[in-house]
Design a protein around this motif. Sequence first.
Motif, short mmCIF file in Angstrom:
data_model
loop_
_atom_site.label_atom_id
_atom_site.label_comp_id
_atom_site.label_asym_id
_atom_site.label_seq_id
_atom_site.Cartn_x
_atom_site.Cartn_y
_atom_site.Cartn_z
N ARG A 61 0.82 -1.22 0.00
CA ARG A 61 0.00 0.00 0.00
C ARG A 61 0.85 1.26 0.00
NH1 ARG A 61 -5.51 0.17 0.28
NH2 ARG A 61 -6.45 -1.83 0.71
N LEU A 94 -9.61 3.98 -4.67
CA LEU A 94 -8.95 3.98 -3.36
C LEU A 94 -7.66 4.78 -3.44
CD1 LEU A 94 -9.35 0.20 -2.51
CD2 LEU A 94 -10.75 2.09 -1.71
N ARG A 95 -6.89 4.50 -4.47
CA ARG A 95 -5.60 5.16 -4.66
C ARG A 95 -5.18 5.03 -6.13
NH1 ARG A 95 -2.60 6.87 -0.06
NH2 ARG A 95 -3.90 6.50 1.72
N GLN A 96 -3.99 5.54 -6.44
CA GLN A 96 -3.40 5.46 -7.78
C GLN A 96 -2.05 4.77 -7.71
OE1 GLN A 96 -2.80 9.48 -9.10
NE2 GLN A 96 -4.67 9.48 -10.31
N GLU A 109 -5.99 3.79 -11.67
CA GLU A 109 -6.81 4.03 -10.48
C GLU A 109 -7.11 2.66 -9.87
OE1 GLU A 109 -7.49 7.23 -9.88
OE2 GLU A 109 -6.82 7.94 -11.81
N LEU A 128 1.07 3.01 -3.28
CA LEU A 128 -0.12 3.66 -3.82
C LEU A 128 -0.19 5.11 -3.36
CD1 LEU A 128 -2.66 0.78 -3.16
CD2 LEU A 128 -1.46 1.27 -5.27
N ARG A 129 -0.59 6.00 -4.27
CA ARG A 129 -0.72 7.42 -3.98
C ARG A 129 -2.19 7.79 -3.78
NH1 ARG A 129 1.79 7.33 -8.70
NH2 ARG A 129 0.12 8.43 -9.73
N PRO A 130 -2.47 8.78 -2.93
CA PRO A 130 -3.85 9.26 -2.81
C PRO A 130 -4.34 9.81 -4.15
CG PRO A 130 -2.49 10.15 -1.06
CD PRO A 130 -1.57 9.47 -2.03
N VAL A 131 -5.63 9.76 -4.36
CA VAL A 131 -6.21 10.23 -5.61
C VAL A 131 -7.15 11.39 -5.29
CG1 VAL A 131 -8.12 8.59 -5.59
CG2 VAL A 131 -7.33 9.49 -7.74
#
Length: 171
Positions: A5, A27-29, A50, A8-11
């Motif tokens: 996790r 959820l994230r990118q 995404e 993963l980057r915030p979107v």
Amino acid sequence: MRIPRSELRPVGSPFHGVIPGAQAYPLRQIDLPVTFSSRANFRSEVLTFEVVDFPGSYHAILGRPCYARFKAIPNYTYLKLKMPGPNGIITVSSTFSHAFECDREHYELATAVINSSELLQLGESSTPVVLDYNKPTSSMAFRPLEETKAVGVDPTNPTKTVRVGTQLLAK
């Protein structure tokens, strides 16, 4: 895919088009390398995906950003994706039966999601409304902009008609 996790980057925003009439909230990118074709003639680019938390018939959806990055041209009629490669044109193909199965699964998923969200919105406090389509209410009444006439559509059953405008041009 066993990606931690932390990768993963915030979107920032939802996207549209996966479920008709509804937004999908990722959820994230994540940026992942994507490669098309074989060792003899291939193209690799890094694409942003995404990450969503719902089942679907597609593992990844490639759209305009992918096509632009790879300079690819999709042909939906022949189920082909073509792009330039270092040693000629790269062609990615599918079959009609596979496309049909994916579409059917996507339709079933989208229908289930839409139905469940509509049921949640209705809640328990709503009362069912039974409409008598033989007696249209003022909100149901169709008011054409011009005069119409009934035209039969089934010679064996004169009650089956359709209404058409009388001002239509005969061409």
